[in-house]
Design a protein around this motif. Structure first.
Motif, mmCIF file in Angstrom:
data_model
loop_
_atom_site.group_PDB
_atom_site.id
_atom_site.type_symbol
_atom_site.label_atom_id
_atom_site.label_comp_id
_atom_site.label_asym_id
_atom_site.label_seq_id
_atom_site.Cartn_x
_atom_site.Cartn_y
_atom_site.Cartn_z
ATOM 1 N N ASP A 115 0.839 -1.194 0.000
ATOM 2 C CA ASP A 115 0.000 0.000 0.000
ATOM 3 C C ASP A 115 0.874 1.244 0.000
ATOM 4 O OD1 ASP A 115 -1.803 -1.999 0.344
ATOM 5 O OD2 ASP A 115 -2.466 -1.388 2.350
ATOM 6 N N LYS A 116 0.381 2.296 -0.672
ATOM 7 C CA LYS A 116 1.129 3.558 -0.686
ATOM 8 C C LYS A 116 0.155 4.721 -0.640
ATOM 9 C CE LYS A 116 2.138 5.394 -4.927
ATOM 10 N NZ LYS A 116 2.954 5.595 -6.148
ATOM 11 N N PRO A 117 0.602 5.862 -0.155
ATOM 12 C CA PRO A 117 -0.293 7.021 -0.080
ATOM 13 C C PRO A 117 -0.672 7.519 -1.475
ATOM 14 C CG PRO A 117 1.639 7.319 1.314
ATOM 15 C CD PRO A 117 1.918 6.138 0.440
ATOM 16 N N LEU A 118 -1.890 8.035 -1.600
ATOM 17 C CA LEU A 118 -2.269 8.702 -2.828
ATOM 18 C C LEU A 118 -1.505 10.029 -2.917
ATOM 19 C CD1 LEU A 118 -6.130 8.100 -2.685
ATOM 20 C CD2 LEU A 118 -4.412 6.788 -3.937
ATOM 21 N N PRO A 119 -1.257 10.547 -4.122
ATOM 22 C CA PRO A 119 -0.449 11.771 -4.268
ATOM 23 C C PRO A 119 -0.968 12.919 -3.410
ATOM 24 C CG PRO A 119 -0.885 10.780 -6.418
ATOM 25 C CD PRO A 119 -1.703 10.012 -5.424
ATOM 26 N N PRO A 130 -4.405 0.658 -0.661
ATOM 27 C CA PRO A 130 -3.968 -0.477 -1.481
ATOM 28 C C PRO A 130 -3.975 -0.136 -2.974
ATOM 29 C CG PRO A 130 -5.659 -1.160 0.088
ATOM 30 C CD PRO A 130 -5.628 0.341 0.109
ATOM 31 N N HIS A 131 -3.190 -0.882 -3.751
ATOM 32 C CA HIS A 131 -3.279 -0.833 -5.201
ATOM 33 C C HIS A 131 -4.479 -1.678 -5.625
ATOM 34 C CE1 HIS A 131 0.903 0.433 -4.621
ATOM 35 N NE2 HIS A 131 0.809 0.992 -5.813
ATOM 36 N N SER A 169 -13.023 7.959 -2.793
ATOM 37 C CA SER A 169 -14.072 8.939 -3.069
ATOM 38 C C SER A 169 -13.762 10.280 -2.410
ATOM 39 C CB SER A 169 -15.425 8.398 -2.580
ATOM 40 O OG SER A 169 -16.449 9.331 -2.789
ATOM 41 N N SER A 170 -13.359 10.243 -1.156
ATOM 42 C CA SER A 170 -13.015 11.478 -0.439
ATOM 43 C C SER A 170 -11.802 12.156 -1.061
ATOM 44 C CB SER A 170 -12.746 11.174 1.041
ATOM 45 O OG SER A 170 -13.897 10.648 1.662
ATOM 46 N N TYR A 171 -10.823 11.360 -1.429
ATOM 47 C CA TYR A 171 -9.605 11.916 -2.024
ATOM 48 C C TYR A 171 -9.908 12.631 -3.341
ATOM 49 C CZ TYR A 171 -5.089 12.134 -4.367
ATOM 50 O OH TYR A 171 -3.973 12.572 -5.043
ATOM 51 N N PHE A 172 -10.801 12.052 -4.155
ATOM 52 C CA PHE A 172 -11.124 12.658 -5.442
ATOM 53 C C PHE A 172 -11.830 14.011 -5.294
ATOM 54 C CE2 PHE A 172 -11.286 8.229 -7.626
ATOM 55 C CZ PHE A 172 -9.905 8.250 -7.752
ATOM 56 N N GLN A 173 -12.347 14.279 -4.099
ATOM 57 C CA GLN A 173 -12.966 15.595 -3.848
ATOM 58 C C GLN A 173 -12.017 16.577 -3.180
ATOM 59 O OE1 GLN A 173 -16.858 15.479 -1.807
ATOM 60 N NE2 GLN A 173 -17.540 16.534 -3.661
ATOM 61 N N SER A 174 -10.883 16.067 -2.718
ATOM 62 C CA SER A 174 -9.937 16.926 -2.013
ATOM 63 C C SER A 174 -9.154 17.786 -3.000
ATOM 64 C CB SER A 174 -8.959 16.058 -1.205
ATOM 65 O OG SER A 174 -8.085 15.353 -2.081
ATOM 66 N N PRO A 175 -8.561 18.894 -2.530
ATOM 67 C CA PRO A 175 -7.738 19.740 -3.425
ATOM 68 C C PRO A 175 -6.601 18.952 -4.076
ATOM 69 C CG PRO A 175 -8.192 20.887 -1.358
ATOM 70 C CD PRO A 175 -8.683 19.468 -1.182
#
Length: 405
Positions: free
Chosen positions: A247-251, A258-259, A387-393
Motif C-alpha cells: 500500500d502507498k499514499p495517494l499523491p 492499497p493498489h 471517493s473522499s480523495y477525489f474531492q480533495s484539493p
C-alpha cells in the motif's frame, strides 16, 4: 435363350459392378488435386510475394503490420513451424504459414475459403492455423504477456495516474463474449444472454490498452462476476499472491491505500478490486465523482477489446472451431495485439525493436502476507477513501469537478 442360369447372371452382375466401382475409385485417387498443384503459380501467397512484400504500404494493408514486425514474429517461431522437404512434395514455408494464419485472423474467412485462395487443402489450412497459434503462445507469451512482477505493477499504476487520473490503479478488468458456432452436444452451456453461443475472454488491461492477464474459455452462459469468482485471478487476489506492491499514499496525502484493479458493477468489491457505487439509489457528489473517475479509467479495457476486434475480423463472425482450439486462437490474437501495441507505443519513433525482458518465476518477489484489510468492510472503507480523495484539493480534477457542480 440365355446360356446362363439366374444365379450365374447375378454373379456376373455383381462382378461387373465391383469392377466399375474399382475403376471409379481409381480415377478419383490422386496425390494432389490439380487446383492445389497450381499453388506456386496461382496461390494467393505467391501472388502477394511477387507484388506486395516489398511495398511497405500494401504490406501493412494486407497484414495489419509492417514487414519489420512480421519478420520479428517469424524470427521467434520459424524453427517451430518449419518442416523438411521430401522427394514427394515441397514443404509449406514458415512465411506462408504465418501469412495464412494472419489472413484467417484478419479477414475472418473460413478455412474453406482460404483453401481456394491459397491453393491449400482445407485440412491443411486448419492444421497450419493451429500450428502457428501454438508456436506464438509457446515462444511469445512469456515475453509479451508475462506474469507481472512488482515493478511492472508500479509502472502500470503510474500510467493510470498520469493518463487516466486514477492513482494506485494497476489494471482495468472486464469480460468479452466471443461468438462461436454451437459445439455439438453442448446444450445451453455456451448460450449467452445476447442469444448467441460464445466463450468468454476475461482480461485485465494496462493503461496503454495492453493485456496483462487473460482468462479464456468460460462458458457464455456465465456472468462476468461468476467467471471472475472461479478464476485464477480471484484466487490469487484472495491469497495475496499476485505480487502487488505494498500500500502507498495517494499523491499529496499521507494515508496508505492499497493498489487496486477497477471493474464495472458485475464484479465484487474487494480490497484490491474497486467497482462503482450502486446507481439504484441517490448518490452523493463524492460518490458520483468516484463513479465518473472509475468509468473513465475503466474504459481502457473496453477500448482494448475494440482494438482487438478492429485488427482481427475473426471476432466479428461466429467462429467455427472446436472450443479448445478457439481458446488457442484467442490467446494468440491477444499476444499479437500486445506485440503491435508495444511496437506502436515504444518503438515506432526509434525504428527498431528490442526484445523485452522475460521475467520468470525465479525473479518474482515473495507474496505479500494477508492482513486485516481483506475484509468486505475494509473494501467499502477503501472505496470511500478514494471517493473522499477525489474531492480533495490534492485529488480532484478541475474539468470533472466543475461539470458535476
Amino acid at each position: 435363350m440365355s446360356r446362363f442360369t439366374t444365379r450365374e447372371l447375378a454373379i456376373i452382375a455383381i462382378a461387373l459392378e465391383d469392377e466399375e466401382r474399382s475403376a471409379r475409385n481409381n480415377r478419383r485417387r490422386y496425390w494432389v488435386h490439380k487446383m492445389l498443384k497450381a499453388r506456386h503459380a496461382e496461390g494467393e501467397f505467391w501472388q502477394i510475394q511477387r507484388h506486395i512484400l516489398d511495398d511497405e504500404e500494401k504490406f501493412y494493408i494486407y497484414f495489419h503490420m509492417n514487414r519489420y514486425l512480421f519478420d520479428y514474429i517469424l524470427s521467434f517461431i520459424e524453427k517451430d513451424i518449419t518442416k523438411k522437404n521430401t522427394k514427394f512434395r515441397q514443404a509449406i514455408t514458415p512465411i506462408e504459414k504465418i501469412a495464412v494464419t494472419l489472413r484467417y485472423m484478419i479477414t475472418g474467412s473460413s478455412a474453406r475459403t482460404l483453401s481456394s485462395s491459397f491453393r491449400l487443402g482445407e485440412s491443411t489450412i486448419r492444421s497450419i492455423i493451429q500450428e502457428v497459434c501454438n508456436a506464438i503462445i509457446n515462444k511469445l507469451m512469456g515475453i509479451f504477456i508475462p506474469t507481472p512482477i512488482e515493478e511492472r505493477w508500479k509502472s502500470i499504476a503510474q500510467g493510470f495516474q498520469d493518463r487516466w487520473n486514477f492513482p494506485n490503479c494497476i489494471g482495468a478488468i472486464d469480460g468479452k463474449h466471443v461468438n462461436i458456432i454451437a459445439p455439438a452436444n453442448s446444450g445451453s452451456l455456451y448460450f449467452n444472454y445476447k442469444k448467441h453461443f460464445s466463450v468468454v475472454l476475461m482480461a485485465v488491461v494496462d493503461d496503454k490498452y495492453r493485456f496483462i492477464i487473460v482468462d479464456i474459455g468460460a462458458f457464455g452462459r456465465n456472468s462476468d462476476g461468476g467467471i471472475f469468482a472461479s478464476s485464477k485471478l480471484a484466487r490469487r487476489l484472495e491469497s495475496n499472491s499476485l505480487h502487488i506492491p505494498n500500500d502507498k499514499p495517494l499523491p499529496g496525502s499521507n494515508r496508505n491505500i492499497p493498489h487496486v484493479f477497477i471493474g464495472d458493477e458485475a464484479f465484487p468489491l474487494m480490497k484490491n478490486l474497486m467497482r462503482p457505487y450502486p446507481r439504484c439509489r441517490g448518490l452523493s457528489e463524492a460518490q458520483t465523482i468516484f463513479n465518473e473517475r472509475l468509468s473513465r479509467a475503466r474504459k481502457v479495457v473496453e477500448d482494448a477489446f475494440g482494438i482487438l476486434y478492429q485488427k482481427f475480423s475473426i471476432y466479428n463472425k461466429n467462429i467455427n472451431v472446436n472450443p479448445i482450439h478457439v481458446d488457442t486462437l484467442i490467446l494468440a490474437t491477444c499476444i499479437l495485439h500486445n506485440i503491435m501495441r508495444n511496437y506502436e507505443i515504444e518503438y515506432l519513433d526509434q525504428h527498431e525493436m528490442q526484445q523485452p525482458i522475460h521475467h520468470n518465476e525465479n525473479g518474482f518477489l515473495q507474496p505479500i502476507l494477508e492482513n486485516e484489510m481483506n475484509s468486505a468492510e475494509n473494501a467499502f472503507n477503501i472505496r470511500d477513501l478514494f471517493s473522499s480523495y477525489f474531492q480533495s484539493p490534492e485529488g480532484q480534477v478541475s474539468w470533472l469537478h466543475q461539470n458535476i457542480q
